[in-house]
Design an enzyme around this catalytic site. Structure first.
Site, mmCIF file in Angstrom:
data_model
loop_
_atom_site.group_PDB
_atom_site.id
_atom_site.type_symbol
_atom_site.label_atom_id
_atom_site.label_comp_id
_atom_site.label_asym_id
_atom_site.label_seq_id
_atom_site.Cartn_x
_atom_site.Cartn_y
_atom_site.Cartn_z
ATOM 1 N N LYS A 90 26.731 -22.080 -60.736
ATOM 2 C CA LYS A 90 26.502 -23.111 -61.434
ATOM 3 C C LYS A 90 27.267 -23.891 -62.422
ATOM 4 O O LYS A 90 26.771 -25.375 -61.662
ATOM 5 C CB LYS A 90 26.290 -21.823 -62.365
ATOM 6 C CG LYS A 90 24.725 -20.976 -62.263
ATOM 7 C CD LYS A 90 24.598 -20.525 -63.416
ATOM 8 C CE LYS A 90 25.581 -19.081 -64.199
ATOM 9 N NZ LYS A 90 26.555 -18.125 -62.909
ATOM 10 N N ARG A 104 21.249 -15.326 -71.121
ATOM 11 C CA ARG A 104 21.828 -13.379 -69.940
ATOM 12 C C ARG A 104 21.037 -12.912 -70.562
ATOM 13 O O ARG A 104 20.922 -11.767 -69.384
ATOM 14 C CB ARG A 104 22.884 -13.749 -70.340
ATOM 15 C CG ARG A 104 24.122 -14.394 -68.765
ATOM 16 C CD ARG A 104 25.441 -14.043 -69.461
ATOM 17 N NE ARG A 104 26.249 -13.701 -68.607
ATOM 18 C CZ ARG A 104 26.946 -14.464 -68.278
ATOM 19 N NH1 ARG A 104 26.842 -16.142 -68.088
ATOM 20 N NH2 ARG A 104 27.590 -14.584 -66.988
ATOM 21 N N ARG A 147 38.228 -17.261 -55.589
ATOM 22 C CA ARG A 147 38.634 -17.835 -56.414
ATOM 23 C C ARG A 147 39.889 -17.502 -57.847
ATOM 24 O O ARG A 147 40.843 -18.113 -57.832
ATOM 25 C CB ARG A 147 37.246 -17.832 -57.526
ATOM 26 C CG ARG A 147 37.956 -18.656 -58.964
ATOM 27 C CD ARG A 147 36.632 -19.697 -59.717
ATOM 28 N NE ARG A 147 35.786 -17.893 -59.736
ATOM 29 C CZ ARG A 147 34.570 -17.547 -60.886
ATOM 30 N NH1 ARG A 147 33.972 -19.048 -61.372
ATOM 31 N NH2 ARG A 147 34.333 -16.625 -61.168
ATOM 32 N N ARG A 187 39.346 -16.090 -60.934
ATOM 33 C CA ARG A 187 39.514 -15.903 -62.730
ATOM 34 C C ARG A 187 40.261 -14.912 -62.385
ATOM 35 O O ARG A 187 40.425 -13.775 -62.152
ATOM 36 C CB ARG A 187 38.181 -16.777 -63.268
ATOM 37 C CG ARG A 187 38.139 -17.199 -63.661
ATOM 38 C CD ARG A 187 36.888 -18.153 -64.817
ATOM 39 N NE ARG A 187 36.004 -17.243 -64.966
ATOM 40 C CZ ARG A 187 34.911 -16.764 -64.959
ATOM 41 N NH1 ARG A 187 34.214 -18.573 -64.534
ATOM 42 N NH2 ARG A 187 34.208 -15.974 -65.494
ATOM 43 N N ARG A 247 30.076 -7.237 -63.624
ATOM 44 C CA ARG A 247 29.147 -8.459 -63.733
ATOM 45 C C ARG A 247 27.928 -8.453 -63.247
ATOM 46 O O ARG A 247 26.652 -8.669 -63.709
ATOM 47 C CB ARG A 247 29.919 -9.530 -63.608
ATOM 48 C CG ARG A 247 31.282 -9.875 -64.396
ATOM 49 C CD ARG A 247 32.412 -10.848 -64.372
ATOM 50 N NE ARG A 247 32.355 -11.894 -64.317
ATOM 51 C CZ ARG A 247 32.924 -12.749 -63.014
ATOM 52 N NH1 ARG A 247 34.253 -12.376 -62.310
ATOM 53 N NH2 ARG A 247 32.550 -13.602 -62.489
HETATM 54 P P1 AP5 Z 1 31.315 -21.028 -59.824
HETATM 55 O O1 AP5 Z 1 30.854 -22.713 -59.793
HETATM 56 O O2 AP5 Z 1 32.438 -20.471 -60.526
HETATM 57 O O3 AP5 Z 1 29.658 -19.969 -60.389
HETATM 58 P P2 AP5 Z 1 29.510 -19.613 -61.543
HETATM 59 O O4 AP5 Z 1 27.772 -19.700 -61.122
HETATM 60 O O5 AP5 Z 1 29.472 -20.730 -62.955
HETATM 61 O O6 AP5 Z 1 29.528 -18.260 -61.650
HETATM 62 P P3 AP5 Z 1 30.801 -17.880 -62.707
HETATM 63 O O7 AP5 Z 1 31.839 -17.255 -62.324
HETATM 64 O O8 AP5 Z 1 31.340 -18.703 -63.638
HETATM 65 O O9 AP5 Z 1 29.885 -17.016 -63.424
HETATM 66 P P4 AP5 Z 1 29.549 -15.351 -64.438
HETATM 67 O O10 AP5 Z 1 28.880 -15.520 -65.106
HETATM 68 O O11 AP5 Z 1 31.252 -15.073 -64.246
HETATM 69 O O12 AP5 Z 1 30.983 -16.316 -65.202
HETATM 70 P P5 AP5 Z 1 30.864 -17.426 -67.253
HETATM 71 O O13 AP5 Z 1 31.182 -18.008 -67.757
HETATM 72 O O14 AP5 Z 1 29.287 -17.516 -67.502
HETATM 73 O O15 AP5 Z 1 31.570 -20.659 -58.002
HETATM 74 C C1 AP5 Z 1 32.177 -19.262 -57.991
HETATM 75 C C2 AP5 Z 1 33.150 -19.470 -56.861
HETATM 76 O O16 AP5 Z 1 32.216 -19.476 -55.581
HETATM 77 C C3 AP5 Z 1 34.114 -20.535 -57.167
HETATM 78 O O17 AP5 Z 1 35.369 -20.803 -56.067
HETATM 79 C C4 AP5 Z 1 33.464 -21.503 -55.967
HETATM 80 O O18 AP5 Z 1 34.624 -22.554 -55.583
HETATM 81 C C5 AP5 Z 1 32.505 -20.881 -55.170
HETATM 82 N N1 AP5 Z 1 31.778 -21.911 -54.739
HETATM 83 C C6 AP5 Z 1 30.927 -22.472 -55.214
HETATM 84 N N2 AP5 Z 1 29.197 -22.831 -54.530
HETATM 85 C C7 AP5 Z 1 30.271 -22.924 -53.714
HETATM 86 C C8 AP5 Z 1 29.368 -23.163 -51.890
HETATM 87 N N3 AP5 Z 1 28.482 -24.025 -51.801
HETATM 88 N N4 AP5 Z 1 29.698 -22.431 -50.980
HETATM 89 C C9 AP5 Z 1 31.469 -21.544 -51.415
HETATM 90 N N5 AP5 Z 1 31.242 -21.400 -52.109
HETATM 91 C C10 AP5 Z 1 30.941 -22.186 -52.757
HETATM 92 O O19 AP5 Z 1 30.722 -15.694 -68.223
HETATM 93 C C11 AP5 Z 1 32.233 -14.941 -67.937
HETATM 94 C C12 AP5 Z 1 32.244 -13.786 -68.977
HETATM 95 O O20 AP5 Z 1 32.355 -14.489 -70.487
HETATM 96 C C13 AP5 Z 1 30.870 -12.977 -69.023
HETATM 97 O O21 AP5 Z 1 31.025 -11.946 -68.127
HETATM 98 C C14 AP5 Z 1 30.867 -12.250 -70.234
HETATM 99 O O22 AP5 Z 1 31.318 -11.707 -70.956
HETATM 100 C C15 AP5 Z 1 31.331 -13.513 -71.472
HETATM 101 N N6 AP5 Z 1 29.860 -14.182 -71.241
HETATM 102 C C16 AP5 Z 1 29.476 -15.962 -70.711
HETATM 103 N N7 AP5 Z 1 28.092 -15.847 -71.018
HETATM 104 C C17 AP5 Z 1 27.758 -14.909 -72.449
HETATM 105 C C18 AP5 Z 1 26.434 -14.961 -73.022
HETATM 106 N N8 AP5 Z 1 25.453 -15.296 -72.676
HETATM 107 N N9 AP5 Z 1 26.116 -14.236 -73.792
HETATM 108 C C19 AP5 Z 1 27.047 -12.398 -73.366
HETATM 109 N N10 AP5 Z 1 28.284 -13.336 -72.865
HETATM 110 C C20 AP5 Z 1 28.506 -14.250 -72.210
HETATM 111 MG MG MG Z 2 30.652 -20.954 -63.981
#
Ligand code: AP5
Ligand code: MG
Length: 187
Positions: free
Chosen positions: A13, A90, A129, A131, A142
């Site tokens: 995403k 979410r 990655r 993070r 997750r």
């Molecule tokens: P990336 O693009 O970063 O993937 P993403 O879908 O954005 O995944 P996230 O890890 O950011 O999702 P998440 O839900 O865990 O994190 P969030 O920040 O939302 O791609 C991932 C990797 O793959 C990268 O290294 C990229 O380079 C690679 N890649 C991408 N496309 C590719 C391809 N085509 N081929 C190969 N490689 C590729 O949430 C984090 C935390 O915050 C949560 O756990 C929760 O605690 C909190 N949080 C966030 N939002 C909420 C909410 N709405 N409610 C409650 N808690 C929340």
């Molecule tokens: Mg993300």
């Protein structure tokens, strides 16, 4: 354009947001990025959210909803060509709260993009990655939280006729093109 990017952690995403912003002029609201900024700034909100993020659990509803309300308020002032939400909603409670908020301002969603990627590929991507929450144990949780709380939204939005499934594997450019085929007619 008012869209939601839906998909498991690591489904790509965040990677696609810049291209979507560049093509359609939308603004983005990414709750994960906002939460990480609060943690980095050492705010009270960040301190409250951090243990949940470290464990791969959802942060408390009130924190996240407050961020979305602020984000929408800012958007209304800066007047972009709509918005894209990444990482929100979410769970069902967040989805219903978003519906209510958007109904109130008369601006309902017009597409939800679901990034479809299998878990094996996701774990490989996230371990590569590095993070703060990309360790094996947190990734596993997750994904469990995603399966239990977020995945039901696929059906929720499908029933509303909003869901478009995007195959999330392949090159970043291939995925960008698939996104364009489902968004170009929204304008
Ligand atoms: P990336 O693009 O970063 O993937 P993403 O879908 O954005 O995944 P996230 O890890 O950011 O999702 P998440 O839900 O865990 O994190 P969030 O920040 O939302 O791609 C991932 C990797 O793959 C990268 O290294 C990229 O380079 C690679 N890649 C991408 N496309 C590719 C391809 N085509 N081929 C190969 N490689 C590729 O949430 C984090 C935390 O915050 C949560 O756990 C929760 O605690 C909190 N949080 C966030 N939002 C909420 C909410 N709405 N409610 C409650 N808690 C929340
Ligand atoms: Mg993300």
């Amino acid at each position: 354009m008012r869209i939601v990017l839906l998909g498991a952690p690591g489904s790509g995403k965040g990677t696609q947001t810049d291209a979507i912003i560049a093509r359609y002029g939308v603004a983005t609201v990414a709750t994960g990025d906002l939460l990480r900024a609060e943690v980095a700034a050492g705010t009270e909100l960040g301190r409250r959210a951090k243990p949940y993020m470290d464990a791969g659990e959802l942060a408390p509803f009130d924190i996240v909803l407050g961020m979305i309300e602020n984000g929408l308020k800012t958007l209304a002032q800066t007047n972009p060509k709509g918005f894209m939400m990444d990482g929100f909603p979410r769970d069902l409670a967040q989805a219903e709260a978003l519906d209510t908020l958007l109904a109130r301002i008369g601006q309902p969603l017009n597409r939800v993009l679901f990034f479809d990627v299998d878990y094996e590929e996701i774990v490989k991507r996230l371990l590569g990655r590095g993070r703060a929450d990309d360790n094996e144990e947190t990734i596993r949780n997750r994904l469990r939280v995603y399966e239990e709380k977020t995945a039901p939204l696929i059906d929720y939005y499908d029933r509303k006729g909003l869901l478009r499934k995007i195959k999330g594997t392949g090159t970043i450019d291939e995925i960008r093109q698939r996104i364009e085929t489902v968004l170009d007619d929204v304008g």
